[in-house]
Design a protein around this motif. Structure first.
Motif, PDB file in Angstrom:
ATOM      1  N   ILE C  59       7.887  -0.705 -23.154  1.00  0.00           N
ATOM      2  CA  ILE C  59       8.119   0.311 -24.187  1.00  0.00           C
ATOM      3  C   ILE C  59       9.599   0.261 -24.553  1.00  0.00           C
ATOM      4  CG2 ILE C  59       6.292   1.899 -23.469  1.00  0.00           C
ATOM      5  CD1 ILE C  59       8.434   3.506 -22.022  1.00  0.00           C
ATOM      6  N   ARG C  60      10.020   1.134 -25.459  1.00  0.00           N
ATOM      7  CA  ARG C  60      11.449   1.224 -25.759  1.00  0.00           C
ATOM      8  C   ARG C  60      12.004   2.499 -25.154  1.00  0.00           C
ATOM      9  NH1 ARG C  60      12.113   0.870 -31.930  1.00  0.00           N
ATOM     10  NH2 ARG C  60       9.891   1.295 -31.928  1.00  0.00           N
ATOM     11  N   VAL C  61      13.039   2.343 -24.345  1.00  0.00           N
ATOM     12  CA  VAL C  61      13.688   3.469 -23.690  1.00  0.00           C
ATOM     13  C   VAL C  61      15.040   3.663 -24.358  1.00  0.00           C
ATOM     14  CG1 VAL C  61      14.563   4.354 -21.504  1.00  0.00           C
ATOM     15  CG2 VAL C  61      12.533   2.907 -21.536  1.00  0.00           C
ATOM     16  N   ASP C  83       9.827   5.265 -27.101  1.00  0.00           N
ATOM     17  CA  ASP C  83       9.089   4.811 -28.279  1.00  0.00           C
ATOM     18  C   ASP C  83       8.210   3.633 -27.890  1.00  0.00           C
ATOM     19  OD1 ASP C  83      12.060   5.563 -29.576  1.00  0.00           O
ATOM     20  OD2 ASP C  83      10.312   6.244 -30.711  1.00  0.00           O
ATOM     21  N   PRO C  84       7.164   3.362 -28.673  1.00  0.00           N
ATOM     22  CA  PRO C  84       6.371   2.167 -28.384  1.00  0.00           C
ATOM     23  C   PRO C  84       7.177   0.918 -28.694  1.00  0.00           C
ATOM     24  CG  PRO C  84       5.597   3.231 -30.378  1.00  0.00           C
ATOM     25  CD  PRO C  84       6.625   4.126 -29.793  1.00  0.00           C
ATOM     26  N   ALA C  85       6.775  -0.201 -28.094  1.00  0.00           N
ATOM     27  CA  ALA C  85       7.465  -1.468 -28.350  1.00  0.00           C
ATOM     28  C   ALA C  85       7.408  -1.779 -29.840  1.00  0.00           C
ATOM     29  CB  ALA C  85       6.799  -2.588 -27.543  1.00  0.00           C
ATOM     30  N   ALA C  86       8.464  -2.420 -30.336  1.00  0.00           N
ATOM     31  CA  ALA C  86       8.587  -2.642 -31.782  1.00  0.00           C
ATOM     32  C   ALA C  86       7.939  -3.946 -32.205  1.00  0.00           C
ATOM     33  CB  ALA C  86      10.067  -2.663 -32.160  1.00  0.00           C
ATOM     34  N   ARG C  92      -1.943   4.050 -30.076  1.00  0.00           N
ATOM     35  CA  ARG C  92      -1.803   5.501 -29.893  1.00  0.00           C
ATOM     36  C   ARG C  92      -0.585   5.772 -29.040  1.00  0.00           C
ATOM     37  NH1 ARG C  92      -3.526   9.659 -26.634  1.00  0.00           N
ATOM     38  NH2 ARG C  92      -4.534   8.307 -25.119  1.00  0.00           N
ATOM     39  N   ASP C  93       0.237   6.721 -29.449  1.00  0.00           N
ATOM     40  CA  ASP C  93       1.431   7.104 -28.692  1.00  0.00           C
ATOM     41  C   ASP C  93       2.234   5.860 -28.313  1.00  0.00           C
ATOM     42  OD1 ASP C  93      -0.283   9.823 -26.958  1.00  0.00           O
ATOM     43  OD2 ASP C  93       0.507   9.638 -28.984  1.00  0.00           O
ATOM     44  N   LEU C  94       2.293   5.531 -27.026  1.00  0.00           N
ATOM     45  CA  LEU C  94       3.105   4.395 -26.596  1.00  0.00           C
ATOM     46  C   LEU C  94       2.288   3.129 -26.399  1.00  0.00           C
ATOM     47  CD1 LEU C  94       5.346   6.207 -23.958  1.00  0.00           C
ATOM     48  CD2 LEU C  94       5.928   5.614 -26.305  1.00  0.00           C
ATOM     49  N   ILE C  95       1.019   3.191 -26.754  1.00  0.00           N
ATOM     50  CA  ILE C  95       0.149   2.023 -26.579  1.00  0.00           C
ATOM     51  C   ILE C  95       0.191   1.185 -27.849  1.00  0.00           C
ATOM     52  CG2 ILE C  95      -2.196   1.237 -26.110  1.00  0.00           C
ATOM     53  CD1 ILE C  95      -2.724   3.885 -24.774  1.00  0.00           C
ATOM     54  N   THR C  96       0.482  -0.118 -27.688  1.00  0.00           N
ATOM     55  CA  THR C  96       0.549  -0.997 -28.861  1.00  0.00           C
ATOM     56  C   THR C  96      -0.462  -2.120 -28.728  1.00  0.00           C
ATOM     57  OG1 THR C  96       2.295  -2.257 -27.780  1.00  0.00           O
ATOM     58  CG2 THR C  96       2.970  -0.580 -29.359  1.00  0.00           C
ATOM     59  N   ASP C  97      -0.802  -2.683 -29.868  1.00  0.00           N
ATOM     60  CA  ASP C  97      -1.683  -3.838 -29.912  1.00  0.00           C
ATOM     61  C   ASP C  97      -0.803  -5.078 -29.853  1.00  0.00           C
ATOM     62  OD1 ASP C  97      -4.030  -5.116 -32.419  1.00  0.00           O
ATOM     63  OD2 ASP C  97      -3.404  -5.870 -30.465  1.00  0.00           O
TER      64      ASP C  97
END
Lengths: 167, 128, 229
Positions: C59-61, C83-86, C92-97
């Motif tokens: 994730i992004r801290v 934040d979720p990874a860019a 959803r929220d911090l979950i990314t594809d």
């Protein structure tokens, strides 16, 4: 007279295009760049003396891209306004009067900043490739580039603005 | 928790191949040249001479000297070559569909060609 | 001590600010679990091994891409932003594809392609102190967490840049003497989506939780990597 209006119209277009390009870069950065947040956190991070100094590299990239585009946009306008000389030297002089106005001189200082940064940072990138310096070396070189750009810009700004502001 | 690291600063003797591709070399080569040409041009036209003095007679004088004709001509060609090559990556970053990329690159090349012709004609005309 | 945590939420109506009691040492993953346990059970985030081996919890801290399980809070931290990874679509929220990452990863044929006559023959011998191992070892431990991809200002959907992880792996395999797919990889690496798209942001090397240096691998690739027939 008409020539001056055409030039001013062109200048407005150039400024608008530069702003639009910067916006496009910023939007792209929001989406794909996972490295920074503008604000207090950024300032503290830029000040840190750890491997975190890598933040500077990130901003250098965006500054390099925007400054390069800005110089090119101006260059297009410049080639066109100098070509007026081939039509008639009088028309060229007409347009050229605008260059010594105070707003244009301020713009020239901005141009100098963009040109100086882009050139110096570009040389830094070549140095990174040729001498294989790592991220820390790149960040140190960036300090030098930023310093040198500031010196050149300030010095140049003094020379450029002097005749208009008193001299 | 310390990150497990395999950070060894080994310099491997990879067999020296060429650095980068053709566009890589063009961007760097023209860039280094431009650092001198462009900053020098700016210095002479804005710093050494005040911009108010660079009127039509200044141009006539400047371009009666072979040095400045060559300098400015080289500046024109290298600048446009640099822009043309370097902007390929920029276009690819912001236009992600192949058709859009091709259109943008074609438009850009067209613009650069027009600028080159205008600039060259002006220079050759003035240099006589 | 309480920590004020701001988390990016997909649902604009969902609570996004939490006050968490801290202990030391505390990782960002501990923070997320505390939020989920005590404040907001519906907070979405991924994790698995908790020991920086699986590469799931990227994730992004505070804006920087990192593994949640490995990022330790500074003792004097009072605020945190997650934040979720860019560069990835947000599920959803911090979950990314993470599909964009794997698409680029697959393009460079990320495994050794042995020669036809190598199958069933003698095992290859590459001694641990050989030059080849010295070249490969520093780059081998990629856990494909995507932190480098996220922190790269170029890589990310919808762009087709291969990205630091794929290029790093490409170099490893190009330098592997057992592999025969070198030419295809080098063409890809030298092509429109390869090293020419890297602009020296160094976000990759700065964020790798395994201490790898993808930027260096990319510089190596520019110089030709290993010359092979």
């Amino acid at each position: 007279m008409i020539a001056q209006l055409v030039f001013l119209a062109g200048f407005t277009v150039v400024t608008a295009v530069i702003i639009a390009f910067t916006g496009m870069v910023a939007v792209g950065a929001r989406r794909t760049d996972g490295g920074t947040h503008v604000g207090a956190v950024l300032r503290s991070r830029l000040a840190r003396r750890s491997y975190d100094r890598g933040e500077g590299n990130r901003w250098a990239f965006y500054a390099h891209r925007v400054s390069g585009f800005a110089v090119f946009a101006f260059l297009a306008l410049h080639i066109l306004d100098v070509s007026a000389y081939a039509w008639s030297p009088g028309m060229y002089d007409d347009v050229h009067e605008l260059y010594s106005t105070v707003p244009m001189r301020v713009f020239e200082c901005g141009l100098l900043a963009a040109l100086a940064f882009h050139a110096l940072n570009g040389l830094r990138l070549v140095a990174i490739d040729v001498w294989d310096v790592g991220p820390v070396g790149a960040a140190r070189l960036l300090d030098a580039v930023a310093g040198l750009t500031a010196v050149l810009t300030l010095g140049g700004a003094v020379v450029i603005m002097w005749p208009a502001l008193g001299g | 928790m310390e990150p497990t690291t395999t950070r060894t600063d080994t310099r491997t003797r990879t067999r020296p191949g060429r650095i980068g591709g053709r566009s890589f070399l063009i961007i760097r080569g023209t860039g280094v040249l431009l650092a001198v040409l462009a900053l020098g041009h700016f210095a002479v036209t804005h710093l050494v001479n005040d911009v108010a003095q660079t009127d039509a007679t200044f141009i006539a004088r400047r371009w009666s000297s072979a040095l400045w004709v060559v300098w400015d001509g080289l500046l024109l060609v290298t600048a446009l070559a640099h822009v043309g090559t370097a902007s390929v990556a920029v276009v690819r970053d912001y236009w992600t569909d192949p058709a859009g990329q091709r259109r943008m690159l074609a438009a850009l090349r067209g613009l650069l060609l027009v600028l080159l012709v205008i600039g060259a004609v002006t220079l050759l005309f003035a240099a006589g | 001590m309480t920590l004020l945590v701001r988390v990016a939420r997909s649902d604009p109506g969902a609570p996004a600010e939490f006050r968490v009691e801290t202990f030391h040492p505390m990782t960002v993953l501990d923070v997320l679990l505390a939020i989920q346990r005590e404040h907001e059970p519906s907070l979405g985030f991924r994790f698995s091994c908790r020991v920086a081996m699986c590469g799931t919890c990227t994730i992004r801290v505070d804006g920087r891409s990192a593994l949640a399980c490995q990022t330790v809070l500074p003792e004097d931290a009072t605020r945190l932003r997650l934040d979720p990874a860019a560069g990835f679509p947000v599920v959803r929220d911090l979950i990314t594809d993470t599909t964009p990452f794997w698409e680029q990863w697959a393009r460079i044929t990320p495994y050794v392609v042995p020669a036809d006559d190598a199958v069933g023959g003698e095992p290859a011998v590459i001694p641990p102190d050989s030059a080849e191992r010295e070249a490969i070892d520093p780059a081998l431990d990629c856990i494909q967490c995507g932190a480098c991809f996220s922190s790269c200002g170029i890589a990310g959907q919808p762009r087709t840049f291969l990205g630091p992880a794929a290029l790093n792996r490409a170099l490893v395999l190009i330098q592997d003497s057992r592999d025969t797919a070198t030419r295809e990889r080098r063409e890809l690496v030298a092509g429109a989506d390869g090293v020419d798209r890297c602009h020296y942001i160094y976000g990759c090397t700065g964020s790798c939780p395994k201490g790898l240096d993808p930027a260096r691998s990319i510089r190596r690739l520019r110089k030709g990597g290993r010359d092979d027939g």
